[in-house]
Write a protein that holds these residues in place. Structure first.
Motif, PDB file in Angstrom:
ATOM      1  N   SER A 252       0.828  -1.206   0.000  1.00 52.76           N
ATOM      2  CA  SER A 252       0.000   0.000   0.000  1.00 52.76           C
ATOM      3  C   SER A 252       0.862   1.255   0.000  1.00 52.76           C
ATOM      4  CB  SER A 252      -0.902   0.003   1.233  1.00 52.76           C
ATOM      5  OG  SER A 252      -1.361   1.309   1.514  1.00 52.76           O
TER       6      SER A 252
ATOM      7  N   HIS B 155       0.010   3.806   1.576  1.00 45.02           N
ATOM      8  CA  HIS B 155      -0.443   4.617   2.704  1.00 45.02           C
ATOM      9  C   HIS B 155       0.198   4.285   4.035  1.00 45.02           C
ATOM     10  CE1 HIS B 155      -3.497   6.335   0.127  1.00 45.02           C
ATOM     11  NE2 HIS B 155      -3.807   5.127  -0.264  1.00 45.02           N
ATOM     12  N   HIS B 156       1.175   3.413   4.056  1.00 39.93           N
ATOM     13  CA  HIS B 156       1.711   3.062   5.363  1.00 39.93           C
ATOM     14  C   HIS B 156       2.373   4.296   5.971  1.00 39.93           C
ATOM     15  CE1 HIS B 156       5.912   3.014   4.028  1.00 39.93           C
ATOM     16  NE2 HIS B 156       6.189   3.093   5.292  1.00 39.93           N
ATOM     17  N   GLY B 157       2.214   4.423   7.284  1.00 42.07           N
ATOM     18  CA  GLY B 157       2.842   5.549   7.956  1.00 42.07           C
ATOM     19  C   GLY B 157       2.013   6.813   7.957  1.00 42.07           C
ATOM     20  N   ALA B 158       0.897   6.812   7.226  1.00 43.10           N
ATOM     21  CA  ALA B 158       0.095   8.034   7.162  1.00 43.10           C
ATOM     22  C   ALA B 158      -1.368   7.701   7.424  1.00 43.10           C
ATOM     23  CB  ALA B 158       0.251   8.687   5.797  1.00 43.10           C
ATOM     24  N   TRP B 159      -1.805   7.992   8.611  1.00 38.20           N
ATOM     25  CA  TRP B 159      -3.195   7.758   8.947  1.00 38.20           C
ATOM     26  C   TRP B 159      -4.001   8.949   8.466  1.00 38.20           C
ATOM     27  CZ3 TRP B 159      -6.057   7.944  14.220  1.00 38.20           C
ATOM     28  CH2 TRP B 159      -7.243   7.197  14.127  1.00 38.20           C
TER      29      TRP B 159
END
Ligand SMILES: [Mn+2]
Ligand SMILES: [Mn+2]
Ligand SMILES: [Zn+2]
Ligand SMILES: [Zn+2]
Lengths: 148, 148
Positions: free
Chosen positions: B76, B78-82
């Motif tokens: 993904s 998006h890891h590290g970014a909620w």
DNA sequence: TATCAGATGATAAAGATTATTAAACGATTC
DNA sequence: GAATCGTTTAATAATCTTTATCATCTGATA
């Protein structure tokens, strides 16, 4: 804040069994009244302008609360886990919304995505990535066990 | 390790201008020889069985190196970014692979996904999530500027 | 085998998220 | 409107994850 907005939020909270607090109002608004996809830190900075004493932990906790209640969503299920994939062939993923486990799924199990209109100008398309979200076998089993 | 595997890896590295080291061989194998989607920590634990002195930082660094080279992928973007989404209506996302910015895209810009076969038994489907990956206007602009 | 750019391991630092707990607050009842 | 009770908050520490630094080591090449 407009009175209608205030009342809307109040009713939303009632509907989800959440106490109405100043902090929650502002946190929710900071997300819902703007078009973007913000990080907790960004939301914190925004809310702090109105409530200078708010804590970042309160923002985190309430975002979780809202998401759990279904009042907000998270953009991706993968934010907390960097996962590496050695499969370089085009393929899809089956993702469990409970345990976040990931399984490969052959590309041709889905018909190719079809664009019906134009993408925003200037965006250079690279690929469509499809994620199939649901509850995996193991989680279905453990949940049905719990409820019996 | 089988000799063919060793030679394959050696050639892969050559093709991507990477030095061949014991650590890299084992890190790559730990991912590529197993079917899952592993975290750096899991890969580290696996490699440590063969190379007890390896460092977690080396694992991180080489995973990045492999991904940059195209020898591995990340599941993904998006890891590290909620990121929080207040838009509860079904919709898609346009994601920039450079700056990871996120834009909403109306649902009916894409034809609905069609299943051509059966999902693995026991998986309870909730929804299809489509992400349109590419380079956003701003990044296209800044990159063309760089290359002129 | 000697050389050297690049890779590694040890460690510290930074960043993101969660846990803990005393104090404050909101809802309800009187 | 004050008293009560359970929930929420702010402050802070703790935990996890990832990155930076740098001295040492190693693989590739001549
Ligand atoms: Mn995969
Ligand atoms: Mn959205
Ligand atoms: Zn699951
Ligand atoms: Zn971009």
């Amino acid at each position: 804040m407009r009175r209608e907005t205030y009342n809307e939020f109040r009713h939303l909270c009632r509907a989800h069994n959440l106490a109405v607090t100043h902090q929650r109002q502002r946190i929710f608004e900071a997300v819902a009244s703007r078009p973007g996809h913000y990080s907790p830190e960004e939301i914190y900075e925004q809310v702090k302008q109105d409530l200078p004493s708010i804590s970042l932990a309160t923002v985190y906790k309430n975002l979780k609360t809202f998401i759990e209640a279904g009042m907000l969503r998270e953009v991706s299920l993968h934010h907390g886990a960097w996962r590496i994939d050695a499969n370089l062939h085009p393929h899809h993923h089956l993702v469990c919304t409970r345990c976040r486990s990931i399984l490969d799924l052959d590309q041709d199990l889905l018909a190719p995505v079809k664009l019906r209109g134009k993408l925003p100008s200037g965006f250079k398309l690279e690929k469509f990535s499809i994620e199939i979200q649901g509850v995996c076998k193991a989680c279905v089993a453990s949940e049905s066990r719990t409820h019996n």
